[in-house]
Design a protein around this motif. Sequence first.
Motif, short mmCIF file in Angstrom:
data_model
loop_
_atom_site.label_atom_id
_atom_site.label_comp_id
_atom_site.label_asym_id
_atom_site.label_seq_id
_atom_site.Cartn_x
_atom_site.Cartn_y
_atom_site.Cartn_z
N SER A 32 0.86 13.09 -7.72
CA SER A 32 1.80 13.73 -6.79
C SER A 32 1.36 13.58 -5.35
O SER A 32 2.10 13.87 -4.42
N GLN A 33 0.11 13.14 -5.15
CA GLN A 33 -0.45 13.11 -3.81
C GLN A 33 -1.17 11.79 -3.56
O GLN A 33 -1.73 11.22 -4.50
N TYR A 34 -1.18 11.33 -2.31
CA TYR A 34 -1.69 9.99 -2.00
C TYR A 34 -2.60 9.95 -0.80
O TYR A 34 -2.44 10.74 0.14
N THR A 73 -4.46 12.13 8.54
CA THR A 73 -3.09 12.29 9.03
C THR A 73 -2.92 13.68 9.64
O THR A 73 -2.12 13.86 10.55
N HIS A 74 -3.65 14.65 9.13
CA HIS A 74 -3.67 15.99 9.72
C HIS A 74 -4.78 16.80 9.09
O HIS A 74 -5.33 16.43 8.07
N PHE A 75 -5.07 17.95 9.73
CA PHE A 75 -6.24 18.72 9.33
C PHE A 75 -5.85 19.85 8.39
O PHE A 75 -5.96 21.04 8.72
N PRO A 77 -6.36 21.09 4.09
CA PRO A 77 -7.42 20.92 3.10
C PRO A 77 -7.23 19.73 2.16
O PRO A 77 -8.20 19.09 1.76
N ASP A 78 -5.98 19.40 1.81
CA ASP A 78 -5.76 18.31 0.87
C ASP A 78 -5.86 16.94 1.53
O ASP A 78 -5.73 15.91 0.86
N HIS A 79 -6.07 16.92 2.85
CA HIS A 79 -6.13 15.65 3.60
C HIS A 79 -7.47 15.43 4.29
O HIS A 79 -7.81 14.29 4.62
N SER A 80 -8.21 16.52 4.52
CA SER A 80 -9.41 16.38 5.35
C SER A 80 -10.65 17.07 4.77
O SER A 80 -11.72 16.98 5.36
N GLY A 165 1.74 11.18 6.84
CA GLY A 165 1.16 12.44 6.38
C GLY A 165 2.21 13.31 5.69
O GLY A 165 2.95 12.84 4.83
N ASP A 166 2.27 14.58 6.08
CA ASP A 166 3.23 15.50 5.46
C ASP A 166 4.42 15.80 6.37
O ASP A 166 5.16 16.75 6.14
N GLU A 167 4.59 15.00 7.43
CA GLU A 167 5.69 15.27 8.38
C GLU A 167 7.04 14.87 7.81
O GLU A 167 8.06 15.44 8.20
N ASN A 214 2.42 11.51 2.08
CA ASN A 214 1.26 11.82 1.26
C ASN A 214 1.57 12.68 0.03
O ASN A 214 0.65 13.05 -0.70
N HIS A 215 2.82 13.05 -0.15
CA HIS A 215 3.19 13.84 -1.32
C HIS A 215 4.52 13.37 -1.91
O HIS A 215 5.40 12.90 -1.17
N ASN A 216 4.65 13.58 -3.22
CA ASN A 216 5.96 13.54 -3.89
C ASN A 216 6.72 12.22 -3.79
O ASN A 216 7.92 12.21 -3.53
#
Length: 283
Positions: A32-34, A73-75, A77-80, A165-167, A214-216
């Motif tokens: 589900s996440q990349y 991509t951003h700060f 927890p699942d990215h950094s 990222g998640d934008e 980064n998701h879905n």
Amino acid sequence: MNEQPSLQEIFGSYMSYKITDNTWVISFMNGSQYMYLLEGDEKALLIDTGFGAGNLREFVERLTSKEIIAVNTHFHPDHSAGNGEFEEVFVSAGWEIDAPSVSTPGMVPFDLSKMPYPDYKKNILKDNDIIELGNRTIRVFDVLPAHCNSSLFFYDEQAGMIFVGDEFEAGQVNLFDNSCNPNAPYDIKERLDNFKANALKIQSLPKLSYIFPNHNGTPIAASYLDDFIKLVDNIYAGTAAIEDKLNHKYIEMDPKAPTLCRVRQDKASIFINKQLMLSVYGK
Ligand SMILES: [Zn+2]
């Protein structure tokens, strides 16, 4: 026998596949996440470092023998949270605003002080910075705060690929305040305006084939941007479709869940604080 998976198995089981000859998707959390690994002739760019399971660098070094440049991509927890596996990481200037989302107890399932480089060096990336990988050039865009305060986009113009990222994503974009920082700035109109401006900026790029969230689901069609832009316009027009049922197991467990709603437009949707959103709805 019913053996529980370890935390490292849950958060650090990676699978990789190539979407171009020099671009890897590294998927985790059951696909589900990349994260992404972009190889040039000389260096490789690792986009995001995962949840901090401690085993990402080893995995990436099996994919490439090139020098790895790690970026976020951003700060969140699942990215950094895995940044401490690297001596240095490139982040946005806004990282400090969102840092409590990583450092607040309970946000990360691992003890990050046990990482090889818990005090890793943070290098700040600015808008329009260039990362040269050798015959492959990545342009950095500093992103107006929408999903969070610390987003960067990474644009490979030659390939027409942008990593966001998640934008923007196909499931739903979280536009509520998720910084865990009581002093973080959050203005609903500014967020919505920024969200639309970020979409318009990507649409104006000279070459764009796919968007890489980064998701879905990844990659996603650029036409999601049309829907997100329309979504914002329809909130201001007072015609956007509001759903109280979130239909998202993880977010429904969040204490914020009762304050949120889903707003949908064609194939795109967002989660947002309902009361704040209604303060600009039809205005
Ligand atoms: Zn995320």
